[in-house]
Design a protein around this motif. Sequence first.
Motif, mmCIF file in Angstrom:
data_model
loop_
_atom_site.group_PDB
_atom_site.id
_atom_site.type_symbol
_atom_site.label_atom_id
_atom_site.label_comp_id
_atom_site.label_asym_id
_atom_site.label_seq_id
_atom_site.Cartn_x
_atom_site.Cartn_y
_atom_site.Cartn_z
ATOM 1 N N ILE A 57 0.840 -1.209 0.000
ATOM 2 C CA ILE A 57 0.000 0.000 0.000
ATOM 3 C C ILE A 57 0.867 1.249 0.000
ATOM 4 O O ILE A 57 0.666 2.181 -0.799
ATOM 5 C CB ILE A 57 -0.950 -0.005 1.217
ATOM 6 N N ARG B 291 2.678 1.937 -3.264
ATOM 7 C CA ARG B 291 1.772 2.491 -4.284
ATOM 8 C C ARG B 291 1.394 3.938 -3.982
ATOM 9 O O ARG B 291 1.223 4.738 -4.908
ATOM 10 C CB ARG B 291 0.539 1.590 -4.400
ATOM 11 N N THR C 38 -4.777 0.830 -4.821
ATOM 12 C CA THR C 38 -4.617 0.209 -3.502
ATOM 13 C C THR C 38 -5.908 -0.384 -2.954
ATOM 14 O O THR C 38 -5.892 -0.981 -1.877
ATOM 15 C CB THR C 38 -4.111 1.255 -2.488
#
Length: 437
Positions: A76, A79, A93
């Motif tokens: 996460i 990204r 995500t």
Amino acid sequence: MENLSQNCCNQSIDYDIDSSLKISLTITENNCAIPVSKLFTMSARENKKRDFLFVSKVIGKHIPMIPVTLKIVGAILARLWIKERENSYAYPTTQLVNELISLDATHIIHNLDNILDTPIKLARKTLFIGFAETATGLAQSIFENFSNAAYIHTTRENITSIEPALFFNEEHSHAVEHSLFPYKKDFFNNFEDIVLIDDELTTGKSALNLIRCLPGKSFGIISILDWRDDNSFKMLNDENNVDVMVCSLIKGDLKCVKSKDIISDDLIIPPSNTKLIPSLDYVFKIAQSIEGYNKSTGRFGITSKDNFKILEEIKSVSKTLIKERTTGNCLCIGTGEFIYLPCSISAMLGNNVYFHSTTRSPVHSRNLEAYGNKNKVAFQSPEDINVTNYLYNIPDNFYDQVFFFSEKSLTYEKKEEFNKMFSYFHVKSIIFVCWKD
């Protein structure tokens, strides 16, 4: 202890620790709408420099977690970084966030392979640096998402055979001195971006102390939590000749009021006559090491190309260890800065597996419902008898089996000490796992 109120713009959270310490948080930004209760709780430090501790639920340190949590949180944040640094929306995500929120120890995740196995290519040559000891696992789990990056982490270990490239201080910490030991003398000189990774950012002083030691002008900071006030924002923004971009899941403000000293619950000391439980030893060969420290940890610097070999190492070790899995709940323990490898191996050992690690961090233990550190066992570090280590949050009669991962082999006496510790909590068996040249 914990009170939450929500309005259309801000979320306010108050943590009251026995009326001795009150922490008031205002969440001003939540990038992925992950419930705060999934990310952290609070405890009181045994540290005069800072009275509170954000106790993360997703980095494998103080609180046991499902091992794949580390991989998901790393993906996460990787990204989010590519989105903010390069304005790229090619790596969503949503699915990762949904999995994080719904994680359950009784089932194994299989539907994230396509996302997690798709490497991200950075536009700029980037070095990621993880902060020891707490964020070493988090940092490497972020780095592994990129196809063309490098990684190293700071260390507090006493390494004597090579000279450190630099020292810096983490001023609020219980152990302030950090070192970096890259295997190449010019390791830091060839990057367009240098990105520091930590689990939380309160003032940014530690990050700035490191930035001032590094070459280059373009820096980043990735953190799960960002609690900087206006003065702290200004401090980073006003630093001469450098540009610093900060990326985090949560941004907010905090206030801390301490009315009196915290009184800890008793430290758990297993009786010396505690019976030993059945144990096994597994020793895995290290492909490359310095003073017995595994190069796969990134302590001396690795690149994205090394990730293929590291993944093969993880798969090979887990394939061997899964044969020893028994039924019931299993606890996998990392040690100190040694988090990423054991956590990644633990994630391949089936369901009902939990992971966290030993720590140098002294924290008050209180058996309160929403408090982060409910109990505490202390012992001398296997690496340095002058350093006290702790293990928190071991429930009684919950774990049937323990895998204890150490970067180096343990002495017979140390293994016996840990054996008795887990026997005291009615664990049925323990497996010691280490690496050796």
